[in-house]
Design a protein around this motif. Structure first.
Motif, short mmCIF file in Angstrom:
data_model
loop_
_atom_site.label_atom_id
_atom_site.label_comp_id
_atom_site.label_asym_id
_atom_site.label_seq_id
_atom_site.Cartn_x
_atom_site.Cartn_y
_atom_site.Cartn_z
N TYR A 147 -6.25 2.26 -1.98
CA TYR A 147 -5.29 3.12 -1.28
C TYR A 147 -4.17 3.60 -2.19
N ARG A 148 -3.63 2.71 -3.01
CA ARG A 148 -2.49 3.10 -3.86
C ARG A 148 -2.91 4.19 -4.84
N TYR A 149 -4.11 4.09 -5.36
CA TYR A 149 -4.62 5.12 -6.27
C TYR A 149 -4.89 6.41 -5.51
N ARG A 150 -5.40 6.27 -4.29
CA ARG A 150 -5.73 7.45 -3.50
C ARG A 150 -4.47 8.23 -3.13
N LEU A 159 0.82 -1.21 0.00
CA LEU A 159 0.00 0.00 0.00
C LEU A 159 0.85 1.26 0.00
N GLN A 160 2.00 1.21 0.65
CA GLN A 160 2.87 2.39 0.70
C GLN A 160 3.77 2.51 -0.53
N GLY A 161 3.72 1.52 -1.42
CA GLY A 161 4.50 1.58 -2.64
C GLY A 161 5.93 1.11 -2.50
N VAL A 162 6.29 0.56 -1.33
CA VAL A 162 7.64 0.00 -1.15
C VAL A 162 7.81 -1.18 -2.10
N VAL A 218 2.94 -8.28 -7.09
CA VAL A 218 2.05 -7.20 -6.66
C VAL A 218 1.11 -6.87 -7.81
N ARG A 219 -0.17 -6.81 -7.50
CA ARG A 219 -1.15 -6.52 -8.54
C ARG A 219 -0.88 -5.15 -9.15
N GLY A 220 -0.99 -5.07 -10.47
CA GLY A 220 -0.73 -3.84 -11.18
C GLY A 220 -1.81 -2.80 -10.95
N GLU A 246 6.46 -2.29 -5.40
CA GLU A 246 5.79 -1.60 -6.49
C GLU A 246 4.89 -2.53 -7.31
N PRO A 247 3.91 -1.95 -8.02
CA PRO A 247 3.02 -2.75 -8.88
C PRO A 247 3.83 -3.60 -9.85
N GLY A 248 3.49 -4.87 -9.92
CA GLY A 248 4.18 -5.79 -10.82
C GLY A 248 5.39 -6.46 -10.21
N ALA A 249 5.82 -6.02 -9.03
CA ALA A 249 7.01 -6.60 -8.41
C ALA A 249 6.78 -8.07 -8.07
N ARG A 250 7.80 -8.89 -8.35
CA ARG A 250 7.71 -10.32 -8.05
C ARG A 250 7.84 -10.53 -6.55
N LEU A 251 7.02 -11.42 -6.02
CA LEU A 251 7.01 -11.70 -4.59
C LEU A 251 7.46 -13.15 -4.37
#
Length: 232
Positions: free
Chosen positions: A175-178, A31-34, A80-82, A36-41
């Protein structure tokens, strides 16, 4: 049908606690962007990162997948979901469906306690925004806690735990969009006025007006983050 049809959680208490911890850490960093979208987990990497075993990490990833913060892609594992317009449009549409019902129920059956908590949450948000001035949107986690409290109290008289839980999950998904939207906002008075009129309509039990304002408010993020797309 009896209780035999239910699936029970047989995980050890300690493992369950670690899963909760892993889910909270992952959720916060997504949620804080640490992360990032698309990052492999990768499970092994996350296990080392958080000092938590692989099994609780997998359970946490599965939990966040059900909350649409993490995506599982076949054998390629988790990421992480895009973020995109279609995703936010869907979140906003479903969020409105859930929150309008919870808001209607709150206005119909919410009593003095609901009204008092809503007024108090609006006041706390007002104080924060006044003190922060034009930088109110840069408040990060503290600001979002107060903002979330307002929206939670707004629908907090519904009497439905499931609606409350669904609304919370959808709030987190947005949250990420907000965060992106808040960076663009500098008019503190306009921001607070939007919340004041919404609270006033709810407290006045004006269902039609309150639902209209809720729809406008929720869709404002969509319009601000993606200004070139047609507003629903």
């Amino acid at each position: 049908m009896g209780e035999e049809g239910l699936v029970t959680n047989r995980a050890a208490p300690e493992e369950g606690t670690l899963t909760e911890k892993a889910a909270q850490l992952l959720q916060r960093e997504i949620l804080q962007g640490v992360l990032e979208p698309g990052a492999r987990l990768a499970v092994i990497d996350l296990s080392e990162r958080y000092g938590i075993g692989a099994t609780p990490i997998r359970e946490a990833l599965s939990r966040l997948t059900s909350q649409n913060l993490v995506a599982a892609v076949g054998r390629r594992g988790f990421h992480v979901r895009g973020m995109n317009y279609e995703d936010l449009h869907d979140i906003t549409r479903v969020r409105f469906l859930v929150e309008q019902e919870a808001l209607r129920l709150s206005m119909r059956q919410g009593g003095d306690e609901w009204e008092g908590e809503l007024v108090a949450s609006l006041h706390r948000l007002q104080l924060y925004v006044e003190r922060a001035g034009s930088n109110f949107g840069a408040g990060g986690e503290q600001f979002d806690q107060l903002h979330h409290q307002f929206h939670a109290k707004l629908i907090g008289g519904s009497g439905s735990p499931r609606l409350t839980e669904l609304a919370r999950d959808l709030y987190n998904q947005a949250y990420r969009y907000r965060r992106s939207n808040m960076r663009r906002l500098i008019d503190a008075e306009d921001f607070m006025q939007m919340h004041r009129v919404l609270a006033h309509a709810a407290l006045s039990r004006d269902e039609t007006r309150a639902v209209e304002l809720l729809h406008e408010h929720l869709n404002s993020t969509l319009a601000n983050v993606y200004p070139d797309r047609e507003r629903p």
